[in-house]
Motif scaffolding. Sequence first.
Motif, PDB file in Angstrom:
ATOM      1  N   UNK B  57      -4.776 -14.879   4.411  1.00  0.00           N
ATOM      2  CA  UNK B  57      -3.547 -14.532   5.117  1.00  0.00           C
ATOM      3  C   UNK B  57      -3.786 -14.513   6.618  1.00  0.00           C
ATOM      4  N   UNK B  58      -2.711 -14.632   7.384  1.00  0.00           N
ATOM      5  CA  UNK B  58      -2.816 -14.508   8.822  1.00  0.00           C
ATOM      6  C   UNK B  58      -1.985 -13.310   9.264  1.00  0.00           C
ATOM      7  N   UNK B  59      -2.589 -12.441  10.058  1.00  0.00           N
ATOM      8  CA  UNK B  59      -1.865 -11.273  10.569  1.00  0.00           C
ATOM      9  C   UNK B  59      -1.477 -11.575  12.011  1.00  0.00           C
ATOM     10  N   UNK B  60      -0.287 -11.145  12.395  1.00  0.00           N
ATOM     11  CA  UNK B  60       0.227 -11.512  13.707  1.00  0.00           C
ATOM     12  C   UNK B  60       0.301 -10.317  14.645  1.00  0.00           C
ATOM     13  N   UNK B  61       0.081 -10.620  15.903  1.00  0.00           N
ATOM     14  CA  UNK B  61       0.018  -9.603  16.940  1.00  0.00           C
ATOM     15  C   UNK B  61       1.364  -8.892  17.136  1.00  0.00           C
ATOM     16  N   UNK B  62       1.288  -7.602  17.428  1.00  0.00           N
ATOM     17  CA  UNK B  62       2.482  -6.792  17.692  1.00  0.00           C
ATOM     18  C   UNK B  62       3.537  -6.882  16.600  1.00  0.00           C
ATOM     19  N   UNK B  63       3.037  -7.044  15.408  1.00  0.00           N
ATOM     20  CA  UNK B  63       3.940  -6.995  14.269  1.00  0.00           C
ATOM     21  C   UNK B  63       3.466  -5.898  13.335  1.00  0.00           C
ATOM     22  N   UNK B  64       4.359  -5.499  12.455  1.00  0.00           N
ATOM     23  CA  UNK B  64       3.945  -4.594  11.393  1.00  0.00           C
ATOM     24  C   UNK B  64       3.887  -5.403  10.105  1.00  0.00           C
ATOM     25  N   UNK B  65       2.707  -5.398   9.509  1.00  0.00           N
ATOM     26  CA  UNK B  65       2.536  -6.102   8.249  1.00  0.00           C
ATOM     27  C   UNK B  65       2.401  -5.063   7.154  1.00  0.00           C
ATOM     28  N   UNK B  66       3.180  -5.191   6.099  1.00  0.00           N
ATOM     29  CA  UNK B  66       3.112  -4.219   5.005  1.00  0.00           C
ATOM     30  C   UNK B  66       2.379  -4.825   3.818  1.00  0.00           C
ATOM     31  N   UNK B  67       1.519  -4.022   3.201  1.00  0.00           N
ATOM     32  CA  UNK B  67       0.894  -4.399   1.931  1.00  0.00           C
ATOM     33  C   UNK B  67       1.580  -3.595   0.844  1.00  0.00           C
ATOM     34  N   UNK B  68       2.183  -4.281  -0.106  1.00  0.00           N
ATOM     35  CA  UNK B  68       2.756  -3.560  -1.229  1.00  0.00           C
ATOM     36  C   UNK B  68       2.127  -4.085  -2.511  1.00  0.00           C
ATOM     37  N   UNK B  69       2.380  -3.377  -3.600  1.00  0.00           N
ATOM     38  CA  UNK B  69       1.843  -3.813  -4.887  1.00  0.00           C
ATOM     39  C   UNK B  69       1.436  -2.627  -5.728  1.00  0.00           C
ATOM     40  N   UNK B  70       1.166  -2.913  -6.996  1.00  0.00           N
ATOM     41  CA  UNK B  70       0.913  -1.812  -7.911  1.00  0.00           C
ATOM     42  C   UNK B  70      -0.425  -1.151  -7.622  1.00  0.00           C
ATOM     43  N   UNK B  71      -0.599  -0.005  -8.218  1.00  0.00           N
ATOM     44  CA  UNK B  71      -1.815   0.768  -8.027  1.00  0.00           C
ATOM     45  C   UNK B  71      -3.020  -0.010  -8.551  1.00  0.00           C
ATOM     46  N   UNK B  72      -4.089  -0.003  -7.779  1.00  0.00           N
ATOM     47  CA  UNK B  72      -5.305  -0.678  -8.215  1.00  0.00           C
ATOM     48  C   UNK B  72      -5.326  -2.162  -7.903  1.00  0.00           C
ATOM     49  N   UNK B  73      -4.313  -2.636  -7.158  1.00  0.00           N
ATOM     50  CA  UNK B  73      -4.272  -4.073  -6.879  1.00  0.00           C
ATOM     51  C   UNK B  73      -5.103  -4.443  -5.651  1.00  0.00           C
ATOM     52  N   UNK B  74      -5.763  -3.468  -5.040  1.00  0.00           N
ATOM     53  CA  UNK B  74      -6.704  -3.800  -3.979  1.00  0.00           C
ATOM     54  C   UNK B  74      -6.147  -3.704  -2.569  1.00  0.00           C
ATOM     55  N   UNK B  75      -5.002  -3.063  -2.390  1.00  0.00           N
ATOM     56  CA  UNK B  75      -4.416  -2.960  -1.046  1.00  0.00           C
ATOM     57  C   UNK B  75      -5.330  -2.194  -0.102  1.00  0.00           C
ATOM     58  N   UNK B  76      -5.765  -1.040  -0.580  1.00  0.00           N
ATOM     59  CA  UNK B  76      -6.652  -0.226   0.247  1.00  0.00           C
ATOM     60  C   UNK B  76      -7.952  -0.974   0.523  1.00  0.00           C
ATOM     61  N   UNK B  77      -8.463  -1.601  -0.503  1.00  0.00           N
ATOM     62  CA  UNK B  77      -9.724  -2.326  -0.384  1.00  0.00           C
ATOM     63  C   UNK B  77      -9.632  -3.404   0.694  1.00  0.00           C
ATOM     64  N   UNK B  78      -8.531  -4.176   0.669  1.00  0.00           N
ATOM     65  CA  UNK B  78      -8.380  -5.234   1.662  1.00  0.00           C
ATOM     66  C   UNK B  78      -8.183  -4.624   3.052  1.00  0.00           C
ATOM     67  N   UNK B  79      -7.358  -3.574   3.117  1.00  0.00           N
ATOM     68  CA  UNK B  79      -7.105  -2.934   4.413  1.00  0.00           C
ATOM     69  C   UNK B  79      -8.416  -2.483   5.046  1.00  0.00           C
ATOM     70  N   UNK B  80      -9.267  -1.872   4.238  1.00  0.00           N
ATOM     71  CA  UNK B  80     -10.524  -1.350   4.759  1.00  0.00           C
ATOM     72  C   UNK B  80     -11.509  -2.455   5.132  1.00  0.00           C
ATOM     73  N   UNK B  81     -11.244  -3.657   4.644  1.00  0.00           N
ATOM     74  CA  UNK B  81     -12.103  -4.767   5.054  1.00  0.00           C
ATOM     75  C   UNK B  81     -11.828  -5.143   6.514  1.00  0.00           C
ATOM     76  N   UNK B  82     -10.607  -4.820   6.990  1.00  0.00           N
ATOM     77  CA  UNK B  82     -10.238  -5.222   8.348  1.00  0.00           C
ATOM     78  C   UNK B  82     -11.010  -4.466   9.431  1.00  0.00           C
ATOM     79  N   UNK B  83     -11.440  -3.238   9.157  1.00  0.00           N
ATOM     80  CA  UNK B  83     -12.255  -2.576  10.182  1.00  0.00           C
ATOM     81  C   UNK B  83     -13.626  -2.183   9.641  1.00  0.00           C
TER      82      UNK B  83
END
Lengths: 328, 293
Positions: B57-83
Amino acid sequence: MSSVTQADPAKQAGSASPLTRRRPLGDRGFQILALASGLLVLVILVLIAVSTTQQSTDWFSKAGVKGIFSTDWDPATNHFGAMAFVYGTVITSVIAIIIAVPVSVAVALLLTEVVPRRWARPIVYLIDLLAVVPSVVWGLWGILVFAPWIQSSVYSHIASAVNGIPLLGSLFGPPVSGASFFTAGIILAVMITPIVTSLSREVIATVPVIDKEGAYALGATRWEMIRGAVWPHSQNGVVGAVLLGLGRAMGETIAAALVIGSSATVTSRLFATGYSMPAVIANQFPEAAGEWRAALIGMGVLLFALTIIVNLAARGIVERSTRRMRGA
Amino acid sequence: MEQSEQNVAAKTELPKPTALEQAAPQDVSGTPGRPIFDVRNVSVWYSAFKAVTDVSMTIHENEITAFIGSSGSGKTTVLRAFNRMNDLVPGARVEGEMHYRGTPLYGKDVSPIAVRRRIGMVFQKPNPFRKSIYDNVAYGPRINGERNRRKLDEIVERSLRRAALWDEVKNRLKSSGLALSGGQAQRLCIARTIAVEPDVVLMDEPASALDPIATGAIEDLMRELKKQYTIIIVTHNMQQATRVSDRTAFFSVLTDSKNDTRTGVLIEYGSTRQIFEDPQDSRTQAYVTGRMG
Ligand SMILES: Nc1ncnc2c1ncn2[C@@H]1O[C@H](COP(=O)(O)OP(=O)(O)OP(=O)(O)O)[C@@H](O)[C@H]1O
Ligand SMILES: [Mg+2]
């Protein structure tokens, strides 16, 4: 004991309503048990204090405050001033704490935050092993091996180097003895380090991961994370651990008796021989009688009072700082 | 805390001007819409367990990107990969390419500490430090070397104002950060995060424990913050995603009944309007219309 349960005792017993139900038997049983054991401890403490104080009234009444806190201890002339022993106990405990606390806290932090778990476990095991070495063994090792070594290869060099320098000279200058305040302080430090380390480690290990991540997420290094997240969290627990260690250092008898040098002196020279309260009780009690005996028992009472005062004071300080940080 | 932790230790100091430092602009406002993160075929493992697979995926500057999806689908995991927060989890591993302003985030000479100073994070559960409100906010600037009392005062006030908390706490800055309500504590954590002037703010369900009013306050805040920061937010609240985000990524779990594994995947990523009004994947449609998860 909420007001609901007390509202109508007559109704309570047969009532089926969950709101008015009696508290389960186990609950009350436990409460009573806890209260009883708490009271028992208190009663035992009071009994000890009372009986020892009784046995030492001879000394307290004859010597008076001035006599008790004089530095003159001479059973031959019936002078029983406890000051030199109080001084020795305080000085050796302070030395022990100054050495043991940084080491213990550093080791505890290393073991919980830095060293990989599979290495930490054997190290913890080793440290816990140190804690079970009997104190008489520490004392013997101290006087037979450690004291002669440190006297010739450390104390004497330091003493000749600082001799004549104003403050350092009066602390570390001659006379130099292997068995001394400082040696006793070191041995006490070695003895209390395992327990302080163990307890601190347990406290530090309970810091929630989320608190640490909060610091890391701001770009903290591990050290900054420890200062920001781990330390505020474990401060009180670590102080508690240190207090336990301090209590042990102040009360340690046999190891101190062996390495402190057994001479009742008050001096700022830390490498000189000294004495401590528990050590003099252990050494002289078998031969003591009359006022001498009363004075030794009284010394026990003083030591008891001293440890309680130190504990309360430290707890007060901790309490005040926590209240500020919890914002309550 | 094994390999990855040693990594942190090895690079406790910011590397001199790395590519990372040069890439991030010092004046925070950037070009809206310009790519800031480029994620290619990223998979994240927890030891032998593959938690998310093949995210691009590509994230864009000065935008808000939302991650949605069911529990356990890895949203937190991917988010934490960013920092690089996953570096702190023993056994966690990121595979694939993640570029931040052209620099590989997991590159050899990139320090996770420098990464996290640029890319801050707000957690699901408010986690203020056991320090005063003031010290909570000043913590970040202080570890960045700011010692000047007056400057710190300024930063603290500005950050708390931006987090819409100033009026509520200005008279008790010295009292504990733990003595705040859940919503206030979360705004304190946001203030703490923006006090270091990051480039990106990652938020993991920042409003999940809050009432609608506090949630509204945080959403207003996000819209305000996006003028200066790039924001990625994980949320279970689809109204929230539609209210605040510009783009939405929908994650789901692929279950492999043969090996009994559950792996998170990115199903669909696009503008929030498209994801909610014209989903291309039937699973996305089922999810956003509430027929699943
Ligand atoms: N520290 C960890 N160690 C091992 N497995 C983990 C860890 N953290 C998450 N997982 C696993 O990785 C998978 C993805 O988890 P993740 O927390 O990313 O999901 P999520 O989409 O954020 O879920 P939720 O909406 O419930 O927060 C899950 O199967 C989870 O059990
Ligand atoms: Mg999550």
